[in-house]
Design a protein around this motif. Sequence first.
Motif, short mmCIF file in Angstrom:
data_model
loop_
_atom_site.label_atom_id
_atom_site.label_comp_id
_atom_site.label_asym_id
_atom_site.label_seq_id
_atom_site.Cartn_x
_atom_site.Cartn_y
_atom_site.Cartn_z
N PRO A 171 -22.33 16.57 18.33
CA PRO A 171 -21.55 17.70 18.57
C PRO A 171 -19.85 17.76 19.30
O PRO A 171 -18.65 18.38 20.03
CB PRO A 171 -21.78 17.76 20.09
CG PRO A 171 -22.25 16.54 19.64
CD PRO A 171 -22.59 16.02 18.62
N TYR A 172 -20.01 16.43 19.15
CA TYR A 172 -18.48 15.96 19.77
C TYR A 172 -16.98 15.56 19.00
O TYR A 172 -15.40 16.31 19.13
CB TYR A 172 -19.02 14.06 20.59
CG TYR A 172 -19.01 14.35 21.73
CD1 TYR A 172 -18.80 14.39 23.26
CD2 TYR A 172 -21.04 13.27 21.50
CE1 TYR A 172 -20.00 14.27 23.90
CE2 TYR A 172 -21.28 13.58 22.64
CZ TYR A 172 -21.18 14.02 23.68
OH TYR A 172 -21.82 13.97 24.71
N ALA A 197 -26.40 14.31 20.12
CA ALA A 197 -26.31 14.08 21.05
C ALA A 197 -27.21 15.76 22.31
O ALA A 197 -27.50 15.80 21.34
CB ALA A 197 -25.09 13.94 21.79
N PRO A 198 -27.79 14.82 23.54
CA PRO A 198 -28.34 16.65 23.74
C PRO A 198 -27.55 17.30 24.41
O PRO A 198 -28.53 18.69 25.04
CB PRO A 198 -29.44 15.43 25.44
CG PRO A 198 -28.78 14.46 25.55
CD PRO A 198 -27.63 14.13 24.03
N GLU A 199 -26.31 17.85 23.72
CA GLU A 199 -25.50 18.56 24.41
C GLU A 199 -25.51 20.40 23.88
O GLU A 199 -24.97 20.94 25.20
CB GLU A 199 -23.48 18.32 23.88
CG GLU A 199 -23.75 16.96 24.19
CD GLU A 199 -23.24 16.03 25.96
OE1 GLU A 199 -22.28 16.71 26.02
OE2 GLU A 199 -24.38 15.71 26.08
N ALA A 200 -26.72 20.01 23.24
CA ALA A 200 -26.71 22.18 23.19
C ALA A 200 -28.18 22.70 23.13
O ALA A 200 -28.66 23.18 22.26
CB ALA A 200 -25.99 22.36 21.25
N PHE A 201 -28.90 21.37 23.81
CA PHE A 201 -30.07 21.74 24.12
C PHE A 201 -30.30 23.13 24.35
O PHE A 201 -31.52 23.60 24.05
CB PHE A 201 -31.13 20.29 24.96
CG PHE A 201 -31.33 19.32 24.70
CD1 PHE A 201 -30.95 18.99 23.10
CD2 PHE A 201 -31.79 18.49 25.19
CE1 PHE A 201 -31.10 18.10 22.59
CE2 PHE A 201 -32.42 17.02 24.34
CZ PHE A 201 -32.13 16.93 23.07
N GLU A 202 -30.32 23.32 25.95
CA GLU A 202 -29.65 24.71 26.00
C GLU A 202 -29.78 25.37 24.94
O GLU A 202 -30.84 26.61 24.87
CB GLU A 202 -29.08 25.06 27.26
CG GLU A 202 -29.70 23.83 28.24
CD GLU A 202 -28.97 24.14 29.74
OE1 GLU A 202 -29.86 24.28 30.96
OE2 GLU A 202 -27.69 24.27 29.45
N GLU A 203 -28.14 25.45 24.43
CA GLU A 203 -28.53 26.40 23.04
C GLU A 203 -29.58 26.82 22.01
O GLU A 203 -29.90 27.69 21.60
CB GLU A 203 -27.13 26.46 23.03
CG GLU A 203 -26.10 27.05 23.72
CD GLU A 203 -25.86 25.99 24.72
OE1 GLU A 203 -24.88 25.94 25.09
OE2 GLU A 203 -26.08 24.58 24.64
N LEU A 204 -29.54 25.29 21.85
CA LEU A 204 -31.29 25.33 20.53
C LEU A 204 -32.60 25.89 21.17
O LEU A 204 -33.29 26.21 20.12
CB LEU A 204 -31.59 23.69 20.40
CG LEU A 204 -30.63 23.46 18.87
CD1 LEU A 204 -30.36 21.75 19.40
CD2 LEU A 204 -30.01 23.55 17.96
#
Length: 289
Positions: A171-172, A197-204
């Motif tokens: 994601p970076y 990375a956990p950057e898209a956890f809410e979107e996933l």
Amino acid sequence: MSRETVFKAAATVLGAIAGAAVVDGFLREPFQLDVTRLTIASPWLPTGFDGLKIVQLSDLHLHHISRAYRTAIDVIRRERPHLVVITGDLVDRSEETSACLAFLAELRAAAGAPVVVVPGNWDHRAFPTKRSIAAWHERLQAETGIRVLANQNVVLRRGGDRMWLVGTDDPYFGHADLDASFKGVPDTAFALVLTHAPEAFEELAERPAARLVLAGHTHGGQVRLPFVGAVRVPSRYGTRFARGLFKLGDTFFYVNAGMGMSHLPIRFLCRPELTVLTLKKPVAVARSV
């Protein structure tokens, strides 16, 4: 006892504690390995995948194959998993790939099962152009027999059933594209999602098919303090998803603490981690009538 004596005694004790922490963080923990075992029970898991065993590694940052990596290969050989996944950051520099290739080839042979990786931010730093990262992925697959998924998915078949293995790019630096990653995946499917990375956890969590998401990147904080936990985590979520198992809605998320180190060669109260996950269907409980 005088105040000066008390201060000297306290300073001696604190110095000893600090010295022990330095020895542990630089010379012991980086070469040890924690094996975490989890069972994930999901009603959406297809029956044919009941009992599927997955081994996750992450953040190898491989410069040389140390004792922790040797132990990981031994564990994988004993566990006989059905699938091995590595959630990014294989290498730090393009000129230091030989140890990574040797490790992955040995791991693939030890596993006797498919090995799948997704790219991490350090992989893109080492190979900063589209041409160079593509060439690196081709070399990985050709020389080690592993599969690279970057904004792609594949179908797994077992016992007449299907599940999807989805891999996002980093994601970076890798321009993670969730729409491309889930292209062709039915909303009713069970998808195992690999992301660095956990950057898209809410979107996933909003993706109906995303039932289990595996990530890394955080190194568990790499340095953790008693009663405090991770001091700092490179994530927009801060320390919220530093490591461990989480659930958002109907989606399980697991953040592996990683194998290697970045920036500083230290791990304190946060040893390298290998995760063994077993997927199960929930056991139905008969009701009394």
